[in-house]
Design an enzyme around this catalytic site. Structure first.
Site, PDB file in Angstrom:
ATOM      1  N   HIS A 160      -6.751  -1.664  -5.667  1.00  0.00           N
ATOM      2  CA  HIS A 160      -5.448  -2.258  -5.947  1.00  0.00           C
ATOM      3  C   HIS A 160      -5.580  -3.705  -6.424  1.00  0.00           C
ATOM      4  O   HIS A 160      -4.740  -4.187  -7.184  1.00  0.00           O
ATOM      5  CB  HIS A 160      -4.525  -2.157  -4.726  1.00  0.00           C
ATOM      6  N   GLU A 199      -0.257  13.055  -6.011  1.00  0.00           N
ATOM      7  CA  GLU A 199      -1.530  12.339  -5.838  1.00  0.00           C
ATOM      8  C   GLU A 199      -2.379  12.926  -4.722  1.00  0.00           C
ATOM      9  O   GLU A 199      -3.381  12.335  -4.314  1.00  0.00           O
ATOM     10  CB  GLU A 199      -1.316  10.825  -5.686  1.00  0.00           C
ATOM     11  N   ASP A 225      -5.215   8.052  -6.811  1.00  0.00           N
ATOM     12  CA  ASP A 225      -5.420   8.720  -5.523  1.00  0.00           C
ATOM     13  C   ASP A 225      -5.812  10.180  -5.706  1.00  0.00           C
ATOM     14  O   ASP A 225      -6.642  10.692  -4.963  1.00  0.00           O
ATOM     15  CB  ASP A 225      -4.143   8.616  -4.668  1.00  0.00           C
ATOM     16  N   CYS A 269       1.046   8.034 -14.024  1.00  0.00           N
ATOM     17  CA  CYS A 269       1.139   6.586 -13.807  1.00  0.00           C
ATOM     18  C   CYS A 269      -0.153   6.013 -13.212  1.00  0.00           C
ATOM     19  O   CYS A 269      -0.216   4.833 -12.909  1.00  0.00           O
ATOM     20  CB  CYS A 269       2.341   6.234 -12.931  1.00  0.00           C
TER      21      CYS A 269
HETATM   22  C1  PEP Z   1      -2.133   6.342  -8.089  1.00  0.00           C
HETATM   23  O1  PEP Z   1      -2.583   6.654  -6.992  1.00  0.00           O
HETATM   24  O2  PEP Z   1      -2.564   6.794  -9.172  1.00  0.00           O
HETATM   25  C2  PEP Z   1      -1.027   5.361  -8.176  1.00  0.00           C
HETATM   26  C3  PEP Z   1      -0.440   5.104  -9.319  1.00  0.00           C
HETATM   27  O3  PEP Z   1      -0.681   4.681  -7.048  1.00  0.00           O
HETATM   28  P1  PEP Z   1      -1.594   3.504  -6.423  1.00  0.00           P
HETATM   29  O4  PEP Z   1      -2.643   3.133  -7.433  1.00  0.00           O
HETATM   30  O5  PEP Z   1      -0.690   2.390  -6.113  1.00  0.00           O
HETATM   31  O6  PEP Z   1      -2.167   4.139  -5.198  1.00  0.00           O
HETATM   32 MG    MG Z   2      -1.496   6.159  -5.196  1.00  0.00          MG
END
Ligand code: PEP
Ligand code: MG
Length: 545
Positions: A187, A426, A450, A497
């Site tokens: 992140h 996810e 994820d 996403c």
């Molecule tokens: C993902 O898991 O792809 C996602 C967009 O959420 P994050 O990266 O915040 O876990």
């Molecule tokens: Mg995620």
């Protein structure tokens, strides 16, 4: 000049002075203050605020397990302990240092003195001293950034940075971020990319670099320490080239996202907070496909309240106008911990109480967020989306909570809108039940970050797995196709996403699979738009992997 090779988390070139940041610390530098009285008054004010906060938290903890109240009581004791505050006051007065620096130094001295005495009571005391000092420093900063960057833009160097710490940075004063630990999909890296900051990881950083000149080459993952004049000139030239290329791409800012054969597929932006909206507009995204709302919950002593959240979401809705904006509800837990959620220590937080599971365990906090999103929906084209879904039962609970949130708004006579609802795909479980999920929502959004880690059973942040972690694994790509088909069978739109959506080598593949939108960090909107606009889907049908 010395050269350090690492890995790139986000491309770009930067040159400037290094600021070395010690992880988790407020950056209180030692400098001579002019007015001790002013600094003492600031300390007293912060002390008063923290005392008020603790008393409130203590009252609010009524009915919760006894240990929670005891914890606040013990913190109050430290705060009111005359030895602690006298030490800080004397240091400000005699040594003419800032209140922040005096708090930090007093804390360090006390911790060093006590840590020799390894008893459970002392360990507890040390924990409270640390906690109170952090609260005081936060109060002193008036909620400002933990890392004070000063007036000149810097290259921020640290062992490791938490995603919340990156988000707090004053964007205009950061040239680049360089860390020892990290991964492309962590992140922290995602947030640096979202904020458009060139970043490197896997560099053996050293505290002695503080204040030294450096060049960061985010294309090759290289840091040049103490570069020569010649080197600086060369990199300035490359930086200008880089800017020119980016300006060329900007010509696509107002162009529609349509393939050569006329299919419209939206390119949305992922953001961490409304502060990123300027980049969403700058790069001309069709909307916001993911707002990671959990960042508003981090680095605080207590969770944000309905009104605070509502104001943030209303700003999002109003600035986007008719363009859609998706608020992902708080995805806390794992690497995004908020102390007040009181998650007991977990052996494996990545597989632990996170995302929707945690929200459903804290229904009071979660319902406040739902009320805020539905209220803000009245002011624009908002949608709500739920992270880490793995069962239909979770959706049952969410639906009950949405009814309750709307009822409560209606009872208070507050206007709201019935906004679109989506779930993130996810977990492999969500992939397998995608069609049933799709039948109950308006859109699915595939979170490949994820989904990849849970499919490959590889922690996305584990540095030891860096070489083995493969987000192009056929298992992941096939799952994406399965979800798109399942969603479409149920009449639902399907987006991606996760970070893979920005990989232009896969744009054509995703388009051929039938994806409805790709949501990427703002700086990647235009490269993806370029790839999309040069794809002709009338040629060569999709070939399964
Ligand atoms: C993902 O898991 O792809 C996602 C967009 O959420 P994050 O990266 O915040 O876990
Ligand atoms: Mg995620």
């Amino acid at each position: 000049m010395e050269i350090f090779k690492g890995k790139s988390a986000f491309a770009g070139i930067a040159s400037g002075k290094i600021l070395f940041y010690t992880r988790g610390e407020f950056q209180n530098r030692q400098y001579r203050i002019k007015d001790a009285k002013k600094e003492l008054a600031a300390f007293e004010k912060a002390r008063g605020e923290v005392e008020e906060l603790l008393l409130r938290l203590y009252d609010e903890a009524e009915g919760k397990p006894g240990s929670v109240r005891k914890n606040y009581q013990a913190q109050l004791q430290v705060l009111r302990d005359p030895t602690y505050s006298t030490a800080i006051r004397e240091m400000i007065d005699h040594q003419m240092v800032s209140a922040g620096y005096a708090i930090q130094t007093t804390r360090d001295e006390l911790v060093i003195t006590f840590q020799e005495l390894e008893t459970p009571i002392i360990r507890e005391r040390i924990r409270h001293i640390r906690e109170i000092s952090s609260k005081l420093m936060r109060a002193l900063g008036g909620g400002l950034s933990r890392i004070t960057l000063g007036s000149e833009p810097v290259i921020l160097v640290a062992e490791q940075l938490q995603p919340g710490e990156i988000l707090e940075l004053e964007k205009d004063n950061i040239l680049a971020v360089v860390t020892a630990h990290g991964s492309e999909i962590s992140h922290s890296s995602i947030m640096a990319r979202t904020m458009n900051i060139p970043s490197l990881f896997d560099i053996e950083v050293r505290q002695q670099w503080d204040g030294k000149a450096a060049i960061v080459d985010g294309y090759t993952g290289t840091l040049y320490l103490n570069p020569s004049d010649e080197q600086l000139k060369e990199y300035e030239f490359r930086r200008q080239e880089d800017l020119r290329e980016k300006e060329e791409l900007l010509k696509l800012r107002d162009e529609p996202d349509v393939t050569l054969d006329g299919k419209e597929v939206n390119v949305y932006a992922n953001i961490g907070s409304v502060d990123d909206l300027s980049n969403v507009d700058y790069y001309g995204a069709d909307g916001v496909g993911l707002m990671r709302s959990e960042f508003q919950y981090l680095g605080k002593d207590t969770h944000p309240r309905e009104n605070e959240l509502f104001l943030e979401y209303r700003r999002l809705a109003e600035s986007m106008g008719s363009r859609p904006a998706v608020v992902r509800t708080m995805d806390l837990g794992a690497d995004k911990q908020a102390e007040y959620m009181r998650i007991p220590e977990e052996t494996n937080p990545i597989m632990g109480n996170r995302g929707i599971r945690l929200s459903l365990d804290h229904k009071d906090i979660f319902e406040e967020q739902l009320r805020a999103v539905y209220r803000a929906g009245y002011y624009g084209n908002l949608a709500v989306m739920f992270p880490m879904i793995s069962s239909l039962e979770e959706l049952d609970e969410i639906d009950d909570m949405i009814i309750s949130a709307k009822r409560s708004l209606a009872n208070r006579g507050i206007p709201f809108h019935d906004i679109d609802k989506g779930v993130m795909i996810e977990t492999p479980a969500a992939v397998m039940i995608a069609e049933e999920l799709a039948a109950r929502v308006d859109f699915l959004s595939i979170g490949t970050n994820d989904l990849t880690q849970y499919t490959l059973a590889m922690d996305r942040q584990n540095p030891l797995l860096k070489e083995k972690y493969n987000d192009h694994h056929p298992a992941v790509l096939r799952m994406i196709k399965m979800v798109i088909d399942a969603g479409h069978r149920a009449g639902c739109k399907v987006y991606i996403c996760g970070e893979i959506a920005a990989d232009t080598a896969l744009t054509e593949t995703f388009l051929r699979m039938g994806i409805d939108a790709l949501s990427v960090v703002p700086a990647c909107v235009l490269p993806v738009r370029k790839a999309l606009r040069s794809t002709d889907l009338s040629q060569n049908p999709y070939k399964p992997m």
